[in-house]
Motif scaffolding. Structure first.
Motif, PDB file in Angstrom:
ATOM      1  N   MET A   1       0.834  -1.197   0.000  1.00 55.82           N
ATOM      2  CA  MET A   1       0.000   0.000   0.000  1.00 55.82           C
ATOM      3  C   MET A   1       0.875   1.255   0.000  1.00 55.82           C
ATOM      4  O   MET A   1       1.584   1.501   0.956  1.00 55.82           O
ATOM      5  N   THR A   2       0.794   1.997  -1.063  1.00 57.60           N
ATOM      6  CA  THR A   2       1.691   3.157  -1.186  1.00 57.60           C
ATOM      7  C   THR A   2       0.929   4.451  -0.883  1.00 57.60           C
ATOM      8  O   THR A   2      -0.174   4.662  -1.385  1.00 57.60           O
ATOM      9  N   VAL A   3       1.533   5.277  -0.048  1.00 60.02           N
ATOM     10  CA  VAL A   3       0.951   6.597   0.224  1.00 60.02           C
ATOM     11  C   VAL A   3       1.939   7.666  -0.245  1.00 60.02           C
ATOM     12  O   VAL A   3       3.101   7.663   0.149  1.00 60.02           O
ATOM     13  N   ILE A   4       1.432   8.544  -1.108  1.00 60.47           N
ATOM     14  CA  ILE A   4       2.241   9.665  -1.590  1.00 60.47           C
ATOM     15  C   ILE A   4       1.620  10.948  -1.038  1.00 60.47           C
ATOM     16  O   ILE A   4       0.443  11.239  -1.288  1.00 60.47           O
ATOM     17  N   ALA A   5       2.397  11.686  -0.249  1.00 55.63           N
ATOM     18  CA  ALA A   5       1.921  12.923   0.383  1.00 55.63           C
ATOM     19  C   ALA A   5       2.462  14.117  -0.390  1.00 55.63           C
ATOM     20  O   ALA A   5       3.672  14.213  -0.603  1.00 55.63           O
ATOM     21  N   ILE A   6       1.557  14.995  -0.818  1.00 55.83           N
ATOM     22  CA  ILE A   6       1.977  16.172  -1.580  1.00 55.83           C
ATOM     23  C   ILE A   6       1.466  17.430  -0.890  1.00 55.83           C
ATOM     24  O   ILE A   6       0.256  17.654  -0.810  1.00 55.83           O
ATOM     25  N   ASP A   7       2.386  18.204  -0.373  1.00 55.83           N
ATOM     26  CA  ASP A   7       1.999  19.479   0.240  1.00 55.83           C
ATOM     27  C   ASP A   7       2.568  20.617  -0.588  1.00 55.83           C
ATOM     28  O   ASP A   7       3.490  20.418  -1.389  1.00 55.83           O
ATOM     29  N   GLY A   8       2.030  21.801  -0.352  1.00 57.84           N
ATOM     30  CA  GLY A   8       2.582  22.943  -1.059  1.00 57.84           C
ATOM     31  C   GLY A   8       1.691  24.156  -0.973  1.00 57.84           C
ATOM     32  O   GLY A   8       0.595  24.112  -0.406  1.00 57.84           O
ATOM     33  N   THR A   9       2.205  25.229  -1.543  1.00 57.59           N
ATOM     34  CA  THR A   9       1.493  26.500  -1.487  1.00 57.59           C
ATOM     35  C   THR A   9       0.321  26.513  -2.466  1.00 57.59           C
ATOM     36  O   THR A   9       0.243  25.699  -3.388  1.00 57.59           O
ATOM     37  N   PHE A  10      -0.533  27.481  -2.256  1.00 54.45           N
ATOM     38  CA  PHE A  10      -1.699  27.728  -3.083  1.00 54.45           C
ATOM     39  C   PHE A  10      -1.263  27.976  -4.544  1.00 54.45           C
ATOM     40  O   PHE A  10      -0.340  28.759  -4.789  1.00 54.45           O
ATOM     41  N   ALA A  11      -1.919  27.292  -5.469  1.00 55.24           N
ATOM     42  CA  ALA A  11      -1.661  27.460  -6.911  1.00 55.24           C
ATOM     43  C   ALA A  11      -0.225  27.135  -7.328  1.00 55.24           C
ATOM     44  O   ALA A  11       0.301  27.692  -8.282  1.00 55.24           O
ATOM     45  N   SER A  12       0.410  26.235  -6.591  1.00 52.22           N
ATOM     46  CA  SER A  12       1.785  25.836  -6.927  1.00 52.22           C
ATOM     47  C   SER A  12       1.801  24.759  -8.005  1.00 52.22           C
ATOM     48  O   SER A  12       2.859  24.407  -8.518  1.00 52.22           O
ATOM     49  N   GLY A  13       0.628  24.196  -8.311  1.00 48.55           N
ATOM     50  CA  GLY A  13       0.546  23.105  -9.283  1.00 48.55           C
ATOM     51  C   GLY A  13       0.427  21.752  -8.602  1.00 48.55           C
ATOM     52  O   GLY A  13       0.392  20.716  -9.266  1.00 48.55           O
ATOM     53  N   LYS A  14       0.324  21.747  -7.263  1.00 49.46           N
ATOM     54  CA  LYS A  14       0.308  20.468  -6.550  1.00 49.46           C
ATOM     55  C   LYS A  14      -0.937  19.634  -6.851  1.00 49.46           C
ATOM     56  O   LYS A  14      -0.867  18.406  -6.890  1.00 49.46           O
ATOM     57  N   GLY A  15      -2.068  20.295  -7.114  1.00 43.58           N
ATOM     58  CA  GLY A  15      -3.309  19.564  -7.406  1.00 43.58           C
ATOM     59  C   GLY A  15      -3.214  18.815  -8.737  1.00 43.58           C
ATOM     60  O   GLY A  15      -3.544  17.631  -8.818  1.00 43.58           O
ATOM     61  N   THR A  16      -2.737  19.521  -9.762  1.00 48.26           N
ATOM     62  CA  THR A  16      -2.592  18.904 -11.092  1.00 48.26           C
ATOM     63  C   THR A  16      -1.588  17.755 -11.013  1.00 48.26           C
ATOM     64  O   THR A  16      -1.804  16.672 -11.561  1.00 48.26           O
ATOM     65  N   LEU A  17      -0.510  18.012 -10.300  1.00 45.59           N
ATOM     66  CA  LEU A  17       0.527  16.994 -10.141  1.00 45.59           C
ATOM     67  C   LEU A  17      -0.046  15.769  -9.417  1.00 45.59           C
ATOM     68  O   LEU A  17       0.177  14.621  -9.837  1.00 45.59           O
ATOM     69  N   ALA A  18      -0.792  16.004  -8.368  1.00 44.46           N
ATOM     70  CA  ALA A  18      -1.360  14.891  -7.594  1.00 44.46           C
ATOM     71  C   ALA A  18      -2.298  14.049  -8.473  1.00 44.46           C
ATOM     72  O   ALA A  18      -2.267  12.823  -8.429  1.00 44.46           O
ATOM     73  N   ARG A  19      -3.104  14.729  -9.290  1.00 44.88           N
ATOM     74  CA  ARG A  19      -4.029  14.007 -10.183  1.00 44.88           C
ATOM     75  C   ARG A  19      -3.256  13.147 -11.173  1.00 44.88           C
ATOM     76  O   ARG A  19      -3.581  11.975 -11.387  1.00 44.88           O
ATOM     77  N   LYS A  20      -2.219  13.727 -11.760  1.00 45.60           N
ATOM     78  CA  LYS A  20      -1.432  12.983 -12.759  1.00 45.60           C
ATOM     79  C   LYS A  20      -0.700  11.803 -12.103  1.00 45.60           C
ATOM     80  O   LYS A  20      -0.611  10.723 -12.686  1.00 45.60           O
ATOM     81  N   LEU A  21      -0.192  12.032 -10.899  1.00 46.63           N
ATOM     82  CA  LEU A  21       0.528  10.947 -10.205  1.00 46.63           C
ATOM     83  C   LEU A  21      -0.426   9.829  -9.813  1.00 46.63           C
ATOM     84  O   LEU A  21      -0.074   8.648  -9.868  1.00 46.63           O
ATOM     85  N   SER A  22      -1.647  10.190  -9.436  1.00 52.92           N
ATOM     86  CA  SER A  22      -2.610   9.145  -9.042  1.00 52.92           C
ATOM     87  C   SER A  22      -2.942   8.260 -10.247  1.00 52.92           C
ATOM     88  O   SER A  22      -3.065   7.046 -10.123  1.00 52.92           O
ATOM     89  N   GLU A  23      -3.022   8.880 -11.428  1.00 58.40           N
ATOM     90  CA  GLU A  23      -3.273   8.080 -12.649  1.00 58.40           C
ATOM     91  C   GLU A  23      -2.050   7.211 -12.968  1.00 58.40           C
ATOM     92  O   GLU A  23      -2.182   6.022 -13.243  1.00 58.40           O
ATOM     93  N   HIS A  24      -0.891   7.809 -12.896  1.00 57.25           N
ATOM     94  CA  HIS A  24       0.348   7.102 -13.258  1.00 57.25           C
ATOM     95  C   HIS A  24       0.584   5.880 -12.361  1.00 57.25           C
ATOM     96  O   HIS A  24       0.978   4.820 -12.834  1.00 57.25           O
ATOM     97  N   TYR A  25       0.360   6.057 -11.052  1.00 56.48           N
ATOM     98  CA  TYR A  25       0.630   4.959 -10.111  1.00 56.48           C
ATOM     99  C   TYR A  25      -0.637   4.159  -9.784  1.00 56.48           C
ATOM    100  O   TYR A  25      -0.597   3.278  -8.927  1.00 56.48           O
ATOM    101  N   ASN A  26      -1.723   4.500 -10.477  1.00 57.00           N
ATOM    102  CA  ASN A  26      -2.991   3.804 -10.272  1.00 57.00           C
ATOM    103  C   ASN A  26      -3.405   3.780  -8.801  1.00 57.00           C
ATOM    104  O   ASN A  26      -3.733   2.728  -8.237  1.00 57.00           O
ATOM    105  N   LEU A  27      -3.358   4.950  -8.187  1.00 57.48           N
ATOM    106  CA  LEU A  27      -3.733   5.100  -6.778  1.00 57.48           C
ATOM    107  C   LEU A  27      -4.884   6.102  -6.683  1.00 57.48           C
ATOM    108  O   LEU A  27      -4.924   7.055  -7.461  1.00 57.48           O
ATOM    109  N   PRO A  28      -5.789   5.931  -5.727  1.00 61.22           N
ATOM    110  CA  PRO A  28      -6.852   6.933  -5.578  1.00 61.22           C
ATOM    111  C   PRO A  28      -6.291   8.277  -5.104  1.00 61.22           C
ATOM    112  O   PRO A  28      -5.235   8.313  -4.464  1.00 61.22           O
ATOM    113  N   HIS A  29      -6.984   9.353  -5.430  1.00 57.37           N
ATOM    114  CA  HIS A  29      -6.500  10.708  -5.104  1.00 57.37           C
ATOM    115  C   HIS A  29      -7.487  11.431  -4.194  1.00 57.37           C
ATOM    116  O   HIS A  29      -8.686  11.415  -4.449  1.00 57.37           O
ATOM    117  N   LEU A  30      -6.962  12.061  -3.160  1.00 57.78           N
ATOM    118  CA  LEU A  30      -7.800  12.940  -2.331  1.00 57.78           C
ATOM    119  C   LEU A  30      -7.176  14.331  -2.299  1.00 57.78           C
ATOM    120  O   LEU A  30      -6.054  14.511  -1.829  1.00 57.78           O
TER     121      LEU A  30
END
Ligand code: DC
Length: 212
Positions: A1-30
């Motif tokens: 079970m892999t957990v990837i934690a992504i933190d960052g500032t507002f509008a840093s691109g972390k949301g887009t990155l998290a979505r793309k990573l969830s697809e790439h690693y086939n993991l659910p995204h919150l």
């Protein structure tokens, strides 16, 4: 079970990155910001004040997964109010279990305190930041796309205010975890930022699996 934690500032691109990573690693995204935005929207809809800890806590106790898909959560005023409701410790406590439950099945979570508070044992932690002016430009274009009438100057002012509030609240302030890998997206396209993140994640996971 892999957990990837992504933190960052507002509008840093972390949301887009998290979505793309969830697809790439086939993991659910919150997107955990949506939880705070949902609390803020409930408080605003009820004509209550985001500074009212009791009202915000009561709203936080009534958040459900179904409320997180509301497009109205993306608006500027809801985002600003989300940063205000997020300073109340009982609000954060009320949203903790939802996030930990999600993470217990493995996934990509993005927010402000994922690597520091929600998932301190995450397999990989990333911290995303970018120059404020660039972040303001990105957010401004996004808000115009949603049909909001707002100047770039106002967006930059609001962003600096938000950064300050998120980073200086007494509980779970925005900061990189000691073991987070930093990515500055100022001069990076989404593809390059994604490539940098995958390189880091693959390397960290390879070291972990070699140890086990
Ligand atoms: O990521 P966002 O812009 O949707 O987040 C909105 C606000 O919610 C942000 O300014 C601070 C708060 N937030 C938080 O305190 N902790 C999180 N894990 C996610 C968001």
């Amino acid at each position: 079970m892999t957990v990837i934690a992504i933190d960052g500032t507002f509008a840093s691109g972390k949301g887009t990155l998290a979505r793309k990573l969830s697809e790439h690693y086939n993991l659910p995204h919150l997107d955990t910001g949506k939880l705070y935005r949902a609390v803020a929207k409930l408080v605003l809809d009820r004509k209550q004040d985001p500074a009212d800890a009791k009202a915000c806590t009561e709203a936080a106790q009534n958040i459900s997964a179904a409320m997180l898909d509301d497009v109205a959560l993306k608006s500027g005023p809801v985002g600003a109010a989300a940063s205000k409701v997020a300073i109340h410790p009982p609000v954060r406590a009320a949203l903790l279990e939802f996030q930990r439950n999600f993470a217990s099945k493995g996934g990509v979570l993005d927010g402000r305190d994922i690597g520091t508070v929600i998932c301190p044992d995450a397999d990989v932690k990333l911290y995303i930041n970018a120059d404020p002016k660039q972040r303001a430009q990105r957010r401004h274009a996004e808000l115009i796309g949603y049909g909001e009438d707002i100047s770039l100057k106002t967006v930059l002012e609001q962003l600096k205010e938000r950064d300050h509030r998120d980073a200086n609240r007494p509980i779970a302030p925005l900061r990189p975890a000691a073991d987070a890998h930093l990515i500055d997206t100022t001069n990076l396209s989404i593809e390059r930022a994604f490539g940098a993140a995958v390189t880091i994640i693959d390397a960290v996971l390879a070291v972990k699996s070699a140890k086990t």
